[in-house]
Design an enzyme around this catalytic site. Structure first.
Site, PDB file in Angstrom:
ATOM      1  N   LYS A  55       4.003  41.215  18.303  1.00  0.00           N
ATOM      2  CA  LYS A  55       5.168  40.486  18.819  1.00  0.00           C
ATOM      3  C   LYS A  55       6.004  41.332  19.776  1.00  0.00           C
ATOM      4  CE  LYS A  55       3.727  37.437  15.880  1.00  0.00           C
ATOM      5  NZ  LYS A  55       2.775  36.404  16.323  1.00  0.00           N
ATOM      6  N   TYR A 265      -2.358  29.539   4.984  1.00  0.00           N
ATOM      7  CA  TYR A 265      -1.646  30.650   5.618  1.00  0.00           C
ATOM      8  C   TYR A 265      -1.091  31.598   4.568  1.00  0.00           C
ATOM      9  CZ  TYR A 265       1.812  33.153   8.425  1.00  0.00           C
ATOM     10  OH  TYR A 265       2.549  34.132   9.042  1.00  0.00           O
ATOM     11  N   TYR A 291      -2.752  38.242   8.793  1.00  0.00           N
ATOM     12  CA  TYR A 291      -3.383  38.095  10.106  1.00  0.00           C
ATOM     13  C   TYR A 291      -4.612  39.000  10.282  1.00  0.00           C
ATOM     14  CZ  TYR A 291       0.464  35.209  11.794  1.00  0.00           C
ATOM     15  OH  TYR A 291       1.358  34.199  11.978  1.00  0.00           O
TER      16      TYR A 291
END
Length: 335
Positions: A55, A265, A291
């Site tokens: 990010k 998730y 992830y």
């Protein structure tokens, strides 16, 4: 021609990130698999902003715009153990802004998940968790409502979408694509965990704008394959247009494998646990459980199926997030 210099950029990370060979892991896999490519890892977990992560690249451009607009407070959202929320909180500190977070309860776990890992870091970085909302909440609407309240009070909020995943944020991964294109070896494949789509969209847009033959395989950590493909494609097309390469991206450029999501998730899987342990024990690199752990599990599965040629250079893009491991201690505890 890729046009990125015209976008305001606030320096947050240490770039270019390292591209390292995974020699011990490659040798280990070649003992049991017939077709193992040359494995590399792109260390975007080492961007330098509050334990790093992907990010940071996006936030450099988003903060650039926020500063241009005179913003004094950032608003964003993510899951309880959001890497994006943690990096946004750190970026706000660097820019002298406040940070307000909405955290979505996408799953129920133990107290360590709720309070440790990234959640602890959010607090240390001074971010305010405005609300912890149920799964399925319209997070964008919640952020916009808060932004309206802050404007009414004389503040200047800047709303960042989940994952920093809009065309401007994805420009950060156009620059990563340029780093990969300049690598000392020709890159045939880039593999990574794909969620909010900005990383994959930026890579695809950047590589296609440069007419690179490299393929990008996103291992979905959240959505079914076709839904993820549609989301990545839409953002990749908008990103390509933003950088002056409209029409460079096609449907065939977006490759997604959704077989490694498991129960959803952030829900642990056996293949994720195996991947995290394998990479730690062979390369001394820490993946995360949401992830990169599932992304690497997908890479291992595709290697076992013979998807890559033995002379391919396959780069795993490490998107960071190892701080979340502390919120999953029970998952990795041995009996």
């Amino acid at each position: 021609m890729v046009q990125t210099a015209r976008f305001a950029r606030f320096p947050l990370g240490q770039f270019p990130t390292a591209l390292e060979p995974m020699e011990r892991l490659t040798d280990h896999l070649r003992q049991s698999h017939a077709s193992v490519p040359n494995l590399w890892i792109k260390r975007d977990d080492c961007t330098g902003l509050a334990t790093g992560g992907n990010k940071t690249r996006k936030l450099e451009f988003l903060l650039g715009e926020a500063i241009q607009q005179g913003a004094d407070v950032l608003i964003t959202q993510g899951a309880t153990q959001s890497n994006h929320a943690r990096q946004t909180a750190a970026a706000a500190v660097r820019a002298g802004m406040e940070c307000k977070l909405f955290l979505e309860k996408r799953q129920s776990r133990d107290e360590e998940y709720e309070l440790s890992g990234n959640v602890l870091l959010d607090e240390l970085l001074g971010a305010e968790v405005v609300d912890r909302v149920p799964a399925g909440t319209d997070m964008q609407e919640a952020m916009e409502m808060l932004a309206d309240e802050l404007r009414a009070a004389g503040r200047r909020p800047y709303v960042i979408p989940g994952g920093g995943s809009n065309p401007l944020g994805a420009v950060g991964y156009v620059l990563c694509a340029q780093e990969l294109e300049a690598a000392p070896v020709p890159v045939d494949w880039v593999v990574h965990g794909t969620g909010s789509t900005g990383t994959q969209a930026g890579l695809v847009a950047g590589l296609r704008a440069m007419h690179s033959p490299a393929k990008v395989l996103g291992i979905s950590v959240r959505q079914p394959e076709e839904k993820q493909i549609s989301a990545v494609l839409g953002l990749a097309e908008r990103t390509a247009a933003l950088i002056g390469a409209e029409g460079a991206v096609t449907r065939d450029d977006v490759l997604v494998d959704d077989r490694w999501v498991g129960g959803g998730y952030g829900v642990p899987t056996d293949s994720m646990i195996e991947a995290v342990r394998l990479v730690a024990s062979t390369e001394g690199v820490l993946l995360d459980p949401v992830y990169s752990g599932k992304g690497f599990a997908g890479l291992l599965g595709n290697i076992a199926e013979g998807r890559f040629a033995t002379d391919d250079n396959v780069v795993f893009l490490h998107t960071g997030g190892s701080a979340a491991l502390f919120g999953y201690r029970s998952t990795f505890q041995t009996p």
